[in-house]
Design an enzyme around this catalytic site. Structure first.
Site, PDB file in Angstrom:
ATOM      1  CB  THR A 179      -1.837   7.896  -3.319  1.00 32.38           C
ATOM      2  OG1 THR A 179      -1.659   5.847  -2.943  1.00 32.38           O
ATOM      3  CG2 THR A 179      -0.511   7.810  -4.048  1.00 32.38           C
ATOM      4  CG  ASP A 222       6.571  -4.179  10.157  1.00 33.65           C
ATOM      5  OD1 ASP A 222       7.425  -4.641   9.126  1.00 33.65           O
ATOM      6  OD2 ASP A 222       5.872  -2.799  10.343  1.00 33.65           O
ATOM      7  CG  ASP A 267       2.894  -3.145   9.491  1.00 30.31           C
ATOM      8  OD1 ASP A 267       3.245  -4.711   8.827  1.00 30.31           O
ATOM      9  OD2 ASP A 267       2.720  -3.253   8.164  1.00 30.31           O
ATOM     10  NE  ARG A 317      -2.070   0.825   3.829  1.00 31.70           N
ATOM     11  CZ  ARG A 317      -3.316   1.020   4.393  1.00 31.70           C
ATOM     12  NH1 ARG A 317      -4.184   0.764   4.993  1.00 31.70           N
ATOM     13  NH2 ARG A 317      -2.311   1.519   5.963  1.00 31.70           N
TER      14      ARG A 317
END
Length: 209
Positions: free
Chosen positions: A108, A203, A200, A104
């Site tokens: 944006t 991660d 996340d 991602r």
């Protein structure tokens, strides 16, 4: 409109609690994600078609059921989706595995493809698309767009945690794809992270920042 199946099994809720916990390290996090994926797999594969065959038991001959119908394919969205593959394969070891690499864009919030490797017979398979998080829905929508473009027509999307915004977006973009989720969370924050979420997933799976 597609179905949304939120799973309420006690073992799923229990393991999800420890996945969310900030004190859970990468090793335990990976193990829990795999275990959760296997537990969810029972529900995801509930509608697999069966056919009857004849076998010999030690006592007699009998008619018994085996899985029939379309072959299964498992497609994790890289990189976090990798953590869910082994759990699913433990239930359906004959499934073929494809990979879609998406990230991602932080500016944006759009999805960018960087890798795609799929079984040649992708159009003949019932696909299980894996990603631990369904946040904005952008990555899931892009992955399913890509799969449909390659000939896939029968898919399910499986995630651990989803935001209502992501569910809505995915249903609107792909009303033919059912969504299986361990828990629907409250919302997205201003950075498009799921709240309360688990941080996340990539991660935490791989020990990166």
């Amino acid at each position: 409109m597609s179905k949304v199946i939120e799973m309420n099994h006690p073992l799923i809720k229990h393991k999800l609690t420890f996945i969310r916990d900030i004190n859970t390290g990468s090793k335990e996090f990976r193990e829990l994600v795999s275990e959760l994926s296997m537990l969810m797999g029972y529900e995801v594969t509930r509608d697999l078609e069966l056919e009857e065959i004849e076998i010999d038991t030690p006592v007699t001959t009998m008619k018994a059921q085996v899985i029939a119908g379309k072959k299964v394919g498992i497609v994790p969205i890289l990189r976090a989706g990798l953590g869910m593959v082994d759990g699913m394969l433990s239930l359906i070891p004959a499934a073929k595995v494809g990979h879609i690499g998406l990230y991602r864009d932080p500016e944006t919030l759009k999805s960018v493809e960087y890798y795609c490797k799929l079984p040649q017979d992708i159009g003949e398979r019932s696909l299980i698309v894996l990603d631990p998080m369904l946040a904005t829905g952008v990555s899931a929508i892009s992955a399913i767009d890509l799969l449909k473009g390659r000939g896939a027509s029968h898919m399910k999307f499986v995630c651990l945690i989803a935001a209502p915004e992501g569910i809505k977006a995915l249903q609107e973009a792909h009303p033919d794809v059912d969504i299986y989720v361990a828990n629907i969370d409250e919302k997205l924050d201003e950075h498009a992270y799921i709240v309360p979420g688990l941080g996340d997933a990539g991660d935490r799976l791989f020990g990166t920042k």
